[in-house]
Design a protein around this motif. Structure first.
Motif, mmCIF file in Angstrom:
data_model
loop_
_atom_site.group_PDB
_atom_site.id
_atom_site.type_symbol
_atom_site.label_atom_id
_atom_site.label_comp_id
_atom_site.label_asym_id
_atom_site.label_seq_id
_atom_site.Cartn_x
_atom_site.Cartn_y
_atom_site.Cartn_z
ATOM 1 N N THR A 84 24.074 13.591 12.490
ATOM 2 C CA THR A 84 23.815 12.255 11.949
ATOM 3 C C THR A 84 23.483 12.377 10.475
ATOM 4 O OG1 THR A 84 22.955 11.508 14.077
ATOM 5 C CG2 THR A 84 22.439 10.159 12.149
ATOM 6 N N LEU A 85 24.254 11.703 9.649
ATOM 7 C CA LEU A 85 24.041 11.712 8.211
ATOM 8 C C LEU A 85 23.322 10.441 7.787
ATOM 9 C CD1 LEU A 85 27.539 12.971 7.076
ATOM 10 C CD2 LEU A 85 25.454 14.294 7.341
ATOM 11 N N PRO A 86 22.626 10.466 6.644
ATOM 12 C CA PRO A 86 21.932 9.259 6.176
ATOM 13 C C PRO A 86 22.887 8.075 6.048
ATOM 14 C CG PRO A 86 21.281 11.177 4.902
ATOM 15 C CD PRO A 86 22.427 11.603 5.779
ATOM 16 N N GLU A 87 22.599 7.007 6.766
ATOM 17 C CA GLU A 87 23.337 5.760 6.680
ATOM 18 C C GLU A 87 24.803 5.903 7.082
ATOM 19 O OE1 GLU A 87 22.847 3.940 2.889
ATOM 20 O OE2 GLU A 87 20.690 4.206 2.858
ATOM 21 N N ASN A 88 25.161 7.023 7.692
ATOM 22 C CA ASN A 88 26.573 7.220 8.009
ATOM 23 C C ASN A 88 26.717 8.136 9.211
ATOM 24 O OD1 ASN A 88 29.377 7.266 7.862
ATOM 25 N ND2 ASN A 88 29.375 8.998 6.449
ATOM 26 N N PRO A 89 26.538 7.662 10.437
ATOM 27 C CA PRO A 89 26.769 8.517 11.606
ATOM 28 C C PRO A 89 28.212 9.012 11.584
ATOM 29 C CG PRO A 89 25.668 6.472 12.216
ATOM 30 C CD PRO A 89 26.128 6.311 10.803
ATOM 31 N N SER A 90 28.389 10.322 11.612
ATOM 32 C CA SER A 90 29.723 10.893 11.467
ATOM 33 C C SER A 90 30.314 11.266 12.817
ATOM 34 C CB SER A 90 29.656 12.137 10.576
ATOM 35 O OG SER A 90 29.202 11.784 9.302
ATOM 36 N N ILE A 91 31.622 11.210 12.872
ATOM 37 C CA ILE A 91 32.347 11.638 14.062
ATOM 38 C C ILE A 91 32.355 13.161 14.064
ATOM 39 C CG2 ILE A 91 34.556 11.541 15.260
ATOM 40 C CD1 ILE A 91 35.097 8.953 13.672
ATOM 41 N N ALA A 92 31.771 13.771 15.081
ATOM 42 C CA ALA A 92 31.632 15.221 15.066
ATOM 43 C C ALA A 92 32.357 15.855 16.242
ATOM 44 C CB ALA A 92 30.159 15.614 15.112
ATOM 45 N N LYS A 93 32.944 17.006 15.995
ATOM 46 C CA LYS A 93 33.518 17.836 17.041
ATOM 47 C C LYS A 93 32.650 19.078 17.160
ATOM 48 C CE LYS A 93 38.220 16.205 16.094
ATOM 49 N NZ LYS A 93 39.584 16.599 15.706
ATOM 50 N N ARG A 94 33.006 19.972 18.053
ATOM 51 C CA ARG A 94 32.217 21.170 18.238
ATOM 52 C C ARG A 94 32.165 21.978 16.935
ATOM 53 N NH1 ARG A 94 30.819 24.004 22.760
ATOM 54 N NH2 ARG A 94 32.227 22.729 24.017
ATOM 55 N N GLY A 95 30.953 22.150 16.360
ATOM 56 C CA GLY A 95 30.780 22.976 15.167
ATOM 57 C C GLY A 95 31.344 22.393 13.900
ATOM 58 N N THR A 96 31.753 21.128 13.933
ATOM 59 C CA THR A 96 32.303 20.517 12.726
ATOM 60 C C THR A 96 31.678 19.152 12.503
ATOM 61 O OG1 THR A 96 34.157 19.431 13.835
ATOM 62 C CG2 THR A 96 34.510 21.695 13.043
ATOM 63 N N VAL A 97 31.805 18.667 11.287
ATOM 64 C CA VAL A 97 31.350 17.330 10.953
ATOM 65 C C VAL A 97 32.425 16.681 10.094
ATOM 66 C CG1 VAL A 97 30.001 18.215 8.987
ATOM 67 C CG2 VAL A 97 29.532 15.940 9.894
ATOM 68 N N ARG A 98 32.797 15.464 10.446
ATOM 69 C CA ARG A 98 33.889 14.788 9.750
ATOM 70 C C ARG A 98 33.336 14.048 8.525
ATOM 71 N NH1 ARG A 98 38.991 14.456 10.777
ATOM 72 N NH2 ARG A 98 40.315 12.722 10.059
ATOM 73 N N LEU A 99 33.815 14.440 7.364
ATOM 74 C CA LEU A 99 33.368 13.876 6.095
ATOM 75 C C LEU A 99 34.556 13.710 5.166
ATOM 76 C CD1 LEU A 99 30.342 16.261 5.457
ATOM 77 C CD2 LEU A 99 30.164 13.887 6.224
ATOM 78 N N ASP A 101 42.934 10.223 -4.241
ATOM 79 C CA ASP A 101 43.198 10.125 -2.812
ATOM 80 C C ASP A 101 42.519 11.241 -2.034
ATOM 81 O OD1 ASP A 101 44.925 11.864 -4.135
ATOM 82 O OD2 ASP A 101 46.700 11.328 -2.972
ATOM 83 N N VAL A 102 42.409 12.423 -2.625
ATOM 84 C CA VAL A 102 41.765 13.539 -1.937
ATOM 85 C C VAL A 102 40.262 13.296 -1.807
ATOM 86 C CG1 VAL A 102 41.327 16.026 -1.991
ATOM 87 C CG2 VAL A 102 43.543 15.130 -2.716
ATOM 88 N N GLN A 103 39.650 12.665 -2.801
ATOM 89 C CA GLN A 103 38.221 12.354 -2.718
ATOM 90 C C GLN A 103 37.876 11.586 -1.452
ATOM 91 O OE1 GLN A 103 36.203 10.546 -6.116
ATOM 92 N NE2 GLN A 103 37.788 11.323 -7.492
ATOM 93 N N ALA A 104 38.749 10.660 -1.090
ATOM 94 C CA ALA A 104 38.471 9.778 0.047
ATOM 95 C C ALA A 104 39.088 10.257 1.351
ATOM 96 C CB ALA A 104 38.974 8.374 -0.270
ATOM 97 N N ALA A 105 39.799 11.392 1.335
ATOM 98 C CA ALA A 105 40.427 11.913 2.550
ATOM 99 C C ALA A 105 39.388 12.590 3.433
ATOM 100 C CB ALA A 105 41.532 12.899 2.179
ATOM 101 N N ALA A 106 39.472 12.361 4.743
ATOM 102 C CA ALA A 106 38.506 12.919 5.692
ATOM 103 C C ALA A 106 38.991 14.253 6.237
ATOM 104 C CB ALA A 106 38.265 11.943 6.825
#
Length: 505
Positions: free
Chosen positions: A6-21, A208-213
């Motif tokens: 869980t990130l500040p103000e932004n719950p992230s979609i997470a997989k095993r051992g990873t965090v989507r940002l 575009d890369v700045q905003a790519a997840a």
């Protein structure tokens, strides 16, 4: 079991051992997690490596970096600026005031905002000072082509205005995919914190890369405390330096900025006192030794004192500690024609200059090793006594030049009298205050006449001699040292060239 991050103000979609940002989120999160050790009032403290990010938002850094900085604003503060060059000067000054142990980053738009950083990048490159540049860049996808503020190269579609950063960055990369950050960002931080590589690092960030997840490994953000390396001398280098020093009778030490950055002031003082060696200082090295120390000859070189230059010209050995030996220090290689040169420097590029004997090592460790290897060697007693007499005579001259004088009607004071008046205006000017200046003729007088007993009490940008540094630099120094009084001295029209940072928040 899947890990939920869980990130500040932004719950992230997470997989095993990873965090989507997004790339921008990952970059800011990584920077905000870095820590360093500094000396505080209560001893050693662990603090954030990055004190914040200076930003001017525009086309190319709002949606990506701007959003990420807002998200992490509690961990990594963002400071608004009014001019890109000025904010970079403030960031550089912040690092210099921290002796390169803490840093700032700067983010800009893709066009003139980015290229406005180039003068400051060159300044940081010349002075070996760390700052992280994060300019926006054109779209990797080329979907909008040309995008606003894009510089179109007729022969190479991969070139943007940010390629101008290549010759003035110690490390440069363009992040073309989010995953590249995993490799590039630690390399940039290494460049910023390594004593040999130290200088500006640039990561060009396409819009575009700045905003790519991307699914970033969680361990990528487990950064810990950055350790600053201090390299000891090799046996061969130490032996060569010892042989040269043992043969000397009339040595002089030139103290450069590396003494301050390496925390070597006490080692320098101890070496000089034990062996009777006089010391003079470069612009970057001034404040390495208290102004009233008996072996303190003052400034050296083109802007040097008569005491320092007289002894340097007659010395049979120059021990250059942490200086890059630029022409104002050496008098374009004419100041010490009779001397052998031993160059103690952590950087081999500098240690091998001017056909000197290379002594590659951290300034403190090198001086301590040399001191230990010379248990009985002393400079010639008549030389040490002459140095003390010349130093005392120069201090008396400074008294005379800077003393208060009643002016006749219409008569203007000259530089020395102004410096003396400023120095007298503060009861702590020689102990706690920090004077800031850059470029023009005033640095020559300050180099000779300003008095300080505190390492870092003299903050001069003279490696690149860049007018316009002073006001922004003073802001950066105050951010680094909020408990100290900062005295900014500006001359030669420099105020008119870049006074933007007077208005800030």
């Amino acid at each position: 079991m899947n890990e939920t991050i869980t990130l500040p103000e932004n719950p992230s979609i997470a997989k095993r051992g990873t965090v989507r940002l997004t790339t921008a989120q990952a970059l800011v999160r990584y920077l905000s997690g870095l820590r360093t050790r500094v000396e505080g009032p209560q001893g050693e403290e662990i603090v954030p490596l990055f004190g914040g990010v200076f930003a001017i938002f525009g086309h190319g850094n709002v949606a990506g970096i701007g959003e990420a900085l807002y998200q992490y604003r509690d961990q990594l503060p963002t400071y608004r600026a009014h001019n890109e060059q000025a904010m970079a000067h403030a960031a550089i000054a912040y690092s210099k005031a921290h002796f390169r142990r803490r840093l700032m980053a700067c983010t800009t738009s893709i066009g003139p905002g980015a290229t406005n950083l180039l003068t400051a990048a060159a300044l940081a490159h010349v002075n070996r000072l760390p700052v992280l540049f994060l300019p926006g860049d054109i779209f990797v996808s080329r979907d909008p082509d040309p995008v606003l503020q894009q510089v179109e190269d007729f022969s190479d579609g991969n070139i943007s205005a940010n390629d101008c950063f290549r010759p003035v960055s110690r490390y440069f990369d363009r992040i073309l995919q989010p995953s590249q950050l995993i490799t590039s960002l630690p390399r940039a931080v290494l460049t910023l914190t390594d004593p040999v590589l130290c200088g500006p690092a640039t990561l060009a960030l396409p819009q575009d890369v700045q905003a790519a997840a991307f699914d970033y490994p969680v361990e990528f953000f487990e950064t810990g405390v950055v350790e600053f390396r201090a390299a000891p001398p090799s046996e061969g280098d130490l032996a060569g330096a010892v042989r040269a020093v043992m043969a000397a009778k009339r040595p002089v030490i030139i103290a450069g900025g590396g003494v301050l950055y390496g925390g070597a002031c006490e080692a320098l003082r101890g070496f000089a006192e034990r062996h009777g060696v006089p010391i003079c200082e470069t612009q970057a090295g001034k404040s390495s030794l208290p102004w009233d120390h008996p072996l303190q000859l003052g400034s050296v070189g083109v802007t040097g004192s008569p005491a320092a230059n007289a002894l340097a010209s007659e010395a049979d050995l120059i021990l250059a500690v942490g200086t890059r030996l630029q022409d104002f220090t050496t008098g374009s290689n004419s100041l010490f024609p009779k001397a052998r040169l031993v160059s103690l420097n952590v950087n081999p590029f500098d240690a091998t200059k001017a056909r000197g004997i290379p002594f590659q090592a951290d300034a403190r460790l090198g001086l301590e090793a040399l001191n230990k290897a010379l248990p009985h060697w002393q400079a010639e007693s008549t030389w040490s006594e002459r140095a003390k007499a010349e130093a005392a005579a120069w201090r008396s001259t400074v008294d005379r030049i800077t003393q208060r004088r009643d002016l006749n009607a219409g008569e203007l004071p000259y530089d020395g009298e102004v410096i003396g008046a400023v120095q007298r205006s503060s009861p702590k000017s020689t102990t706690d205050d920090i004077v800031v200046c850059a470029a023009g003729t005033l640095p020559a007088e300050l180099h000779k006449l300003w008095r300080t007993s505190t390492p870092g009490g003299y903050h001069m940008e003279y490696g690149y001699s860049c007018m316009g540094y002073e006001i922004a630099g003073g802001l950066g120094v105050k951010m680094a040292r909020p408990d100290r009084e900062i005295i900014v001295m500006v001359g030669d029209g420099s105020y008119l060239m870049l006074n933007n940072e007077i208005a800030t928040r």
